[in-house]
Design a protein around this motif. Structure first.
Motif, PDB file in Angstrom:
ATOM      1  N   ALA A  93       0.834  -1.207   0.000  1.00  0.00           N
ATOM      2  CA  ALA A  93       0.000   0.000   0.000  1.00  0.00           C
ATOM      3  C   ALA A  93       0.866   1.254   0.000  1.00  0.00           C
ATOM      4  N   ALA A  94       1.953   1.239   0.772  1.00  0.00           N
ATOM      5  CA  ALA A  94       2.843   2.405   0.806  1.00  0.00           C
ATOM      6  C   ALA A  94       3.521   2.617  -0.546  1.00  0.00           C
ATOM      7  N   VAL A  95       3.958   1.547  -1.177  1.00  0.00           N
ATOM      8  CA  VAL A  95       4.609   1.653  -2.486  1.00  0.00           C
ATOM      9  C   VAL A  95       3.627   2.156  -3.534  1.00  0.00           C
ATOM     10  N   MET A  96       2.396   1.652  -3.501  1.00  0.00           N
ATOM     11  CA  MET A  96       1.398   2.087  -4.478  1.00  0.00           C
ATOM     12  C   MET A  96       1.022   3.558  -4.263  1.00  0.00           C
ATOM     13  N   THR A 102       3.780  10.149  -7.168  1.00  0.00           N
ATOM     14  CA  THR A 102       4.840  10.458  -8.124  1.00  0.00           C
ATOM     15  C   THR A 102       4.285  10.685  -9.519  1.00  0.00           C
ATOM     16  N   VAL A 103       3.355   9.849  -9.948  1.00  0.00           N
ATOM     17  CA  VAL A 103       2.754   9.999 -11.281  1.00  0.00           C
ATOM     18  C   VAL A 103       1.974  11.300 -11.366  1.00  0.00           C
ATOM     19  N   VAL A 104       1.189  11.615 -10.358  1.00  0.00           N
ATOM     20  CA  VAL A 104       0.391  12.855 -10.379  1.00  0.00           C
ATOM     21  C   VAL A 104       1.314  14.069 -10.415  1.00  0.00           C
ATOM     22  N   LYS A 105       2.383  14.044  -9.641  1.00  0.00           N
ATOM     23  CA  LYS A 105       3.313  15.178  -9.637  1.00  0.00           C
ATOM     24  C   LYS A 105       4.043  15.316 -10.971  1.00  0.00           C
ATOM     25  N   SER A 106       4.351  14.209 -11.604  1.00  0.00           N
ATOM     26  CA  SER A 106       5.090  14.293 -12.869  1.00  0.00           C
ATOM     27  C   SER A 106       4.188  14.723 -14.024  1.00  0.00           C
ATOM     28  N   LEU A 107       2.912  14.440 -13.979  1.00  0.00           N
ATOM     29  CA  LEU A 107       2.008  14.812 -15.052  1.00  0.00           C
ATOM     30  C   LEU A 107       1.642  16.291 -15.007  1.00  0.00           C
ATOM     31  N   SER A 108       1.620  16.862 -13.850  1.00  0.00           N
ATOM     32  CA  SER A 108       1.273  18.277 -13.750  1.00  0.00           C
ATOM     33  C   SER A 108       2.495  19.046 -13.266  1.00  0.00           C
ATOM     34  N   SER A 109       2.723  20.182 -13.895  1.00  0.00           N
ATOM     35  CA  SER A 109       3.868  20.992 -13.504  1.00  0.00           C
ATOM     36  C   SER A 109       3.613  21.679 -12.168  1.00  0.00           C
ATOM     37  N   ASP A 110       2.349  21.930 -11.878  1.00  0.00           N
ATOM     38  CA  ASP A 110       2.008  22.608 -10.639  1.00  0.00           C
ATOM     39  C   ASP A 110       1.077  21.713  -9.831  1.00  0.00           C
ATOM     40  N   GLY A 111       1.379  21.534  -8.576  1.00  0.00           N
ATOM     41  CA  GLY A 111       0.554  20.679  -7.731  1.00  0.00           C
ATOM     42  C   GLY A 111      -0.830  21.250  -7.506  1.00  0.00           C
ATOM     43  N   LYS A 112      -0.968  22.587  -7.519  1.00  0.00           N
ATOM     44  CA  LYS A 112      -2.275  23.232  -7.307  1.00  0.00           C
ATOM     45  C   LYS A 112      -3.193  22.962  -8.488  1.00  0.00           C
ATOM     46  N   ALA A 113      -2.642  22.965  -9.659  1.00  0.00           N
ATOM     47  CA  ALA A 113      -3.458  22.697 -10.840  1.00  0.00           C
ATOM     48  C   ALA A 113      -3.982  21.273 -10.807  1.00  0.00           C
ATOM     49  N   ALA A 114      -3.158  20.360 -10.344  1.00  0.00           N
ATOM     50  CA  ALA A 114      -3.600  18.966 -10.263  1.00  0.00           C
ATOM     51  C   ALA A 114      -4.715  18.825  -9.239  1.00  0.00           C
TER      52      ALA A 114
END
Length: 124
Positions: A93-96, A102-114
């Motif tokens: 669960a921790a790894v997932m 990590t995937v969400v952060k890499s897809l969006s340049s800004d965390g607020k937009a995500a």
């Protein structure tokens, strides 16, 4: 003709202290004493069987003793296996969760937009 020979003496096979065997004249052997048996009482403390003593003392009987002897180690093994499974699930669960973040952060340049995109998706 045989009168000048010494009288025939019977020889006996004996074991010497070093373990070898030899022939010896029975009259020349020292008198062997019968070893005394030494009776030695060695008292050992009985092993600690508190659970069995409690079970027998309370009148439960041999069934409780057998259950304690059989199911005690079995219970420890089962609990260990359950703990190992839960530890493996927590690790997965921790790894997932780390992977999703990590995937969400890499897809969006800004965390607020995500986070806005996720919240918009919930409203619809």
């Amino acid at each position: 003709m045989n009168s000048h020979l010494p009288a025939h003496r019977a020889l006996t096979v004996v074991q010497l202290p070093d373990g070898t065997y030899t022939y010896a004249d029975p009259q020349s052997l020292p008198v062997q004493q019968v070893p005394q048996q030494i009776v030695q009482h060695i008292h050992h403390a009985p092993p600690d069987r508190t659970v069995q003593r409690i079970a027998l003392g309370s009148g439960v009987g041999a069934g409780a003793v057998a259950a304690g002897v059989y199911f005690g180690p079995l219970l420890v093994g089962v609990l260990t296996a359950i703990a190992a499974n839960l530890a493996m699930l927590a690790f997965l669960a921790a790894v997932m969760a780390w992977g999703v973040v990590t995937v969400v952060k890499s897809l969006s340049s800004d965390g607020k937009a995500a986070s806005k995109a996720v919240s918009r998706g919930r409203r619809r």
